[in-house]
Design a protein around this motif. Structure first.
Motif, PDB file in Angstrom:
ATOM      1  N   ASP A 302      45.139  13.442  48.520  1.00  0.00           N
ATOM      2  CA  ASP A 302      45.239  11.997  48.206  1.00  0.00           C
ATOM      3  C   ASP A 302      44.582  11.062  49.509  1.00  0.00           C
ATOM      4  O   ASP A 302      44.042  10.211  49.511  1.00  0.00           O
ATOM      5  N   ARG A 352      45.194  13.022  44.472  1.00  0.00           N
ATOM      6  CA  ARG A 352      45.693  12.029  43.373  1.00  0.00           C
ATOM      7  C   ARG A 352      44.712  12.885  41.877  1.00  0.00           C
ATOM      8  O   ARG A 352      44.396  13.468  41.525  1.00  0.00           O
ATOM      9  N   ARG A 398      39.720   5.125  44.681  1.00  0.00           N
ATOM     10  CA  ARG A 398      40.559   4.181  45.042  1.00  0.00           C
ATOM     11  C   ARG A 398      39.262   3.069  44.724  1.00  0.00           C
ATOM     12  O   ARG A 398      38.628   3.319  44.761  1.00  0.00           O
ATOM     13  N   HIS A 438      46.286  16.485  37.020  1.00  0.00           N
ATOM     14  CA  HIS A 438      46.826  17.010  38.131  1.00  0.00           C
ATOM     15  C   HIS A 438      47.513  18.257  38.446  1.00  0.00           C
ATOM     16  O   HIS A 438      47.219  19.054  39.608  1.00  0.00           O
TER      17      HIS A 438
END
Length: 532
Positions: A302, A352, A398, A438
């Motif tokens: 992440d 993620r 993001r 994930h």
């Protein structure tokens, strides 16, 4: 060897060729191609195209893919990145100006230009022996004639009915409801699009009427996509240098970032230094160690994982022995790590939903292939005239300005889909993959340890009950023994049951000493492994 008094299935054996996929129609399509003289790449693309029709909640031509390919006799592994890019107008300036601080699953902004068709054409040109026209015929037939909805597909479809209603994808809700087990589902518009691709190649998808339909569907919902973005996407798929780690007497191969295969190599590197746990495949120590290792490497994912064409991803550092040794020293067998160090640091100085398939042909070419819409039916945005359901892989981005994985024009997002390959002395011995968002890096690591460290056969290694640390809890399938759950809780883990199983998987072992192929397919899906 499994207990024949208990439910289960045995590994499949064959001599000349094998395919393992998540739907029987796709496995049969691959075998038909192999028996007609096609190679593993031809068969893999024929199979994945069928899956894009008969498993529409998991994959589609409006999605992305990655591939690892081991050409027979060449002692190398080839990697292809078939993930799509954000449109040119997807800048942080745009999102901030429009007050968009998060990407929603059904938003057009979660749709990157699909990369799968570009990848299929690129892979066939480089490593196939048949044309798109030949390998797409089974998929076209499935779309035109329809297919009967299977158990897992129907289960997933019903769970996504609300999304499809909300996005107006009414053709996927005949009579206003999701098709049920045994219902026939026909996709004439998708069949026409597949015919156009078969006839004219990837250009028929990325340019002209199909591209215009996809762009119109997105822009009507507020997307910034243009036909130029799609035209540029026609050549977006590209070959990349795979990454690897030495493990036991083998080498484990992954596609590099923006895929998450890096995490598999990191977990194997951490756990390899500890050796197999003394309490076996369903032991408390075994799973505690892997859970702790995954907490550390997912934290690094992440922080660092992004499109390496736009930002630097420190792969060499993250897979280096010193860094992994530092992470390993944080793991205690008697308790959880209460406070994780900052990403990229250890006690050392700082320095993620998806389909996976495997095919091996009679010459020994091995193909590990994964194709995805991400969530069930992706974004739920259907380009009606062309029958293309669009993925939502942009959710991997993001919206934090300055973060390595921040959305940007023509950038690829963090991807969860990862094919796997294992070689020994340069030759492919295992083509494998584990589906499940994930879960995939954790699932691949679990499967490899089940097989190599704990001596389970190939099918048992896939079947074993699964756990996965996610969102601060350890999610456990119903088959996980109560003693294991209790033991993990005593060590500080928060254990929680889940309704849906963790992913799925396929694998083919190439037993070179006996000239035998060994296949396995996950009962969590509807598919099978078959050979001839």
């Amino acid at each position: 060897m499994r207990d024949f008094q208990l439910p289960g299935r045995s590994p499949v054996l064959s001599a000349h060729g094998m395919a393992a996929t998540s739907m029987p129609q796709a496995t049969l399509a691959a075998l038909d191609v192999l028996r007609a003289g096609g190679n593993a790449m031809d068969a893999a693309i024929a199979a994945v195209a069928v899956l894009c029709v008969v498993e529409p909640q998991s994959t589609g031509i409006g999605g992305d893919c990655f591939c690892l390919y081991a050409p027979a006799g060449e002692r190398r592994v080839v990697a292809l990145n078939g993930s799509g890019r954000a449109p040119a107008g997807a800048s942080m300036d745009y999102f901030e100006a429009h007050g968009i601080s998060a990407l929603e699953a059904t938003s057009p902004h979660a749709v990157t230009v699909p990369g799968a068709i570009s990848a299929w054409e690129t892979l066939l040109a480089a490593h196939g022996s048949k044309s798109l026209d030949e390998v797409l015929r089974p998929a076209i037939a499935c779309a035109e004639e329809g297919f009967f909805v299977s158990s897992r597909v129907g289960y997933d479809w019903e769970s996504a009915a609300g999304k499809l209603r909300a996005t107006g994808a009414t053709s996927f809700l005949p009579g206003g409801n999701a098709p049920r087990y045994g219902d026939r589902f026909v996709q004439p518009h998708l069949a026409a699009t597949l015919r156009a691709i078969a006839r004219h190649g990837a250009r028929a998808f990325y340019e002209g009427e199909v591209a215009a339909d996809m762009v119109d569907s997105l822009r009507r919902r507020g997307g910034v996509h243009t036909e130029e973005d799609f035209a540029t996407g026609r050549t977006a798929a590209h070959f990349v240098a795979p990454i690897r780690i030495g493990w036991h007497e083998y080498e484990v191969w992954q596609c590099p970032p923006n895929g998450s295969g890096l995490l598999v190599l990191m977990m194997l590197g951490i756990l390899g230094g500890l050796g197999p746990a003394p309490d076996g495949p369903l032991g408390i120590t075994r799973w505690h160690r892997q859970i702790e290792a995954s907490r550390l490497v997912y934290r690094d994912r992440d922080a660092f994982l992004a499109d390496p064409l736009q930002v630097e991803v420190p792969v060499a550092k993250l897979t280096g022995p010193d860094y992994l040794a530092g992470l390993r020293r944080l793991i205690r067998d008697d308790a959880t790590v209460a406070d994780l160090p900052a990403p990229g640091e250890t006690l050392l100085p700082p320095h993620r939903d998806t389909v996976y398939l495997s095919v091996v042909d009679r010459d020994g070419n091995a193909c590990s292939f994964i194709n995805s819409l991400f969530e069930h039916f992706g974004s739920g945005i259907l380009a009606e005239r062309s029958g293309v359901m669009l993925h939502n892989r942009g959710l991997g981005f993001r919206l934090d300005r300055g973060h390595p994985n921040c959305i940007a024009p023509l950038k690829r997002p963090l991807h969860t889909i990862i094919p796997g390959m294992v070689t020994r002395n340069g030759e492919a011995v295992l083509s494998y993959g584990v589906m499940g968002g994930h879960y995939q890096p954790f699932g691949q690591t679990s499967f490899l340890a089940n097989y190599f460290d704990y001596g389970l056969d190939l099918q048992e290694a896939i079947d074993l009950p699964r756990v996965f640390p996610f969102g601060g809890k350890v999610e456990v399938e119903r088959g996980v023994p109560a003693a294991l759950c209790e033991g993990l809780a005593r060590l500080g883990h928060v254990v929680a049951p889940i309704d849906r199983p963790h992913g799925g998987g396929q694998a083919i072992w190439i037993d070179r000493s006996r000239g035998c192929l060994v296949g396995a397919s996950d009962p969590r899906k509807d598919g099978c492994a078959l050979g001839y």
